[in-house]
Design a protein around this motif. Structure first.
Motif, mmCIF file in Angstrom:
data_model
loop_
_atom_site.group_PDB
_atom_site.id
_atom_site.type_symbol
_atom_site.label_atom_id
_atom_site.label_comp_id
_atom_site.label_asym_id
_atom_site.label_seq_id
_atom_site.Cartn_x
_atom_site.Cartn_y
_atom_site.Cartn_z
ATOM 1 N N LYS A 129 0.836 -1.202 0.000
ATOM 2 C CA LYS A 129 0.000 0.000 0.000
ATOM 3 C C LYS A 129 0.877 1.259 0.000
ATOM 4 C CE LYS A 129 -2.531 1.192 3.574
ATOM 5 N NZ LYS A 129 -3.378 0.879 4.722
ATOM 6 N N LYS A 132 2.285 1.803 -3.458
ATOM 7 C CA LYS A 132 1.242 2.336 -4.351
ATOM 8 C C LYS A 132 1.025 3.823 -4.091
ATOM 9 C CE LYS A 132 -1.676 -0.744 -5.535
ATOM 10 N NZ LYS A 132 -2.722 -1.773 -5.438
ATOM 11 N N GLU A 135 3.908 5.732 -5.611
ATOM 12 C CA GLU A 135 3.901 5.698 -7.069
ATOM 13 C C GLU A 135 2.791 6.594 -7.634
ATOM 14 O OE1 GLU A 135 5.931 1.350 -7.983
ATOM 15 O OE2 GLU A 135 3.748 1.471 -7.869
#
Length: 137
Positions: A129, A132, A135
């Motif tokens: 998580k 992510k 990113e």
């Protein structure tokens, strides 16, 4: 209290690294980051290969906003124990706070791999998580 017990243990044996380390944990849990750091310093002085003392000193330094010195402690913990998933994860947090996005992602990836190997599913998901978020952000 636990702290008094560790004080007593240290009085009996001033070279007992575990007593300093455990008193540091107790102080850290009470929110006393600075005195916890002093205890971790003592534990490390007695046992320079005390990976957990470096790691926890890193956490206390992180809590005080000292990301760079926290990273140095996580580096030491990882050098002593290359499979220290939490050290990679928390180094990722410090890297992220310093704006080192790529280094943070690498640390979260490494921690995710180690968590997966170690069967720590919720920690693994948490690390994914964080990757992510970085990113996308």
């Amino acid at each position: 209290t636990a702290i008094e017990d560790y004080n007593q243990a240290i009085k009996i044996n001033p070279n007992y690294a575990n007593a300093y380390y455990n008193r540091g944990l107790a102080r850290y849990n009470l929110g006393n980051n600075q005195t916890a750091i002093e205890d971790y310093n003592q534990a490390i002085k007695i046992n320079p290969n005390y990976a957990n003392a470096y790691y926890n000193r890193g956490l206390a330094r992180y809590n005080l906003g000292n990301n760079q010195t926290a990273i140095e402690d996580y580096n030491q913990a990882i050098k002593i124990n290359p499979n220290y998933a939490n050290a990679y994860y928390n180094r990722g947090n410090s890297q992220s706070n310093l704006g080192n996005k790529q280094a943070a992602i690498e640390d979260f990836r490494k921690s995710a791999d180690l968590y997966k190997q170690q069967g720590k599913e919720s920690d693994y998901q948490d690390a994914l998580k964080r990757i992510k978020q970085l990113e996308l952000g």
